[in-house]
Scaffold this motif. Structure first.
Motif: not given
Length: 229
Positions: A57-80
């Motif tokens: 729960h964060m401003p600008q871009l929430n953690g769900i959308d941020a996770t989706r972008r990170i996984v798409a752009d850098r599949p080698g990075t794990a999100v915890l």
């Protein structure tokens, strides 16, 4: 070789404490921190961490959308995920977005360290209470009913909340659903009451954390993110 970690949380004092705690863990290096999802995506691309410890729960871009972008752009990075949100809506939305782990704030340092190490190695981890619910869901088999976000809402209210989360105004929702503006206002008011939120922004944040507000699936759609979000 140390596990390189990026810490993401919008509360400065909690974020600073978490950075200090993780930096003191053996075999872990904190390479940066971010105060919202947009900054998390940017710093992930710049710093290439092994693990992103992500609030939801964060401003600008929430953690769900941020996770989706990170996984798409850098599949080698794990999100915890490390959050206070323990509802099934948030858990399954995070996992659908590509998170490899889901911990609740209040987890001790040993559990956080074990989880960071596990997701860095490609494993999936959950807090104990959440793990039992996830296992029960998958144990029910492919015929089990899909998890419905916000079961306290009617189908129409959930549909309207989804459109609100996609950035539509009450007037635009009324036009799309062939309803009167007054009817839409009444539905939106009921949604706010049932979700116990003070206004539209808070309702949108909860909806997107639960996976609502995504673009409709079409053959040519980019399913990673709604441009209006």
């Amino acid at each position: 070789m140390s596990v390189r970690v990026l810490v993401v949380d919008d509360h400065p004092m909690y974020r600073e404490g978490l950075v200090t705690a993780i930096a003191a863990m053996p075999g872990v290096e904190v390479i940066g921190d971010a105060a919202d999802g947009a900054e998390a995506v940017q710093k992930t691309l710049e710093l290439t961490p092994d693990v992103v410890v992500m609030d939801l729960h964060m401003p600008q871009l929430n953690g769900i959308d941020a996770t989706r972008r990170i996984v798409a752009d850098r599949p080698g990075t794990a999100v915890l995920v490390l959050t206070m949100l323990d509802g099934d809506d948030s858990v399954f939305a995070a996992m659908r977005a590509g998170a490899r782990g889901y911990l609740l704030k209040g987890a001790d340092r040993a559990q956080i360290l074990r989880s960071i190490e596990a997701v860095a190695q490609g494993e999936v981890v959950f807090s104990s209470g959440i793990a039992s619910r996830v296992l029960a869901f998958f144990a029910a088999g492919p015929g089990a009913a899909a998890v419905v976000p916000f079961p306290e809402l009617t189908d129409r209210e959930r549909e309207i909340l989804d459109l609100v989360a996609r950035g539509l105004t009450n007037t635009e929702i009324a036009q799309r659903l062939f309803l009167s503006p007054k009817t839409v206002r009444n539905h939106v008011s009921n949604v706010f009451t049932k979700l116990q939120v003070a206004g539209r922004a808070e309702a949108v944040a909860q909806a997107r954390d639960a996976g609502l507000g995504a673009p409709r699936a079409t053959p040519s759609a980019d399913l990673r993110r709604d441009p209006a979000g």
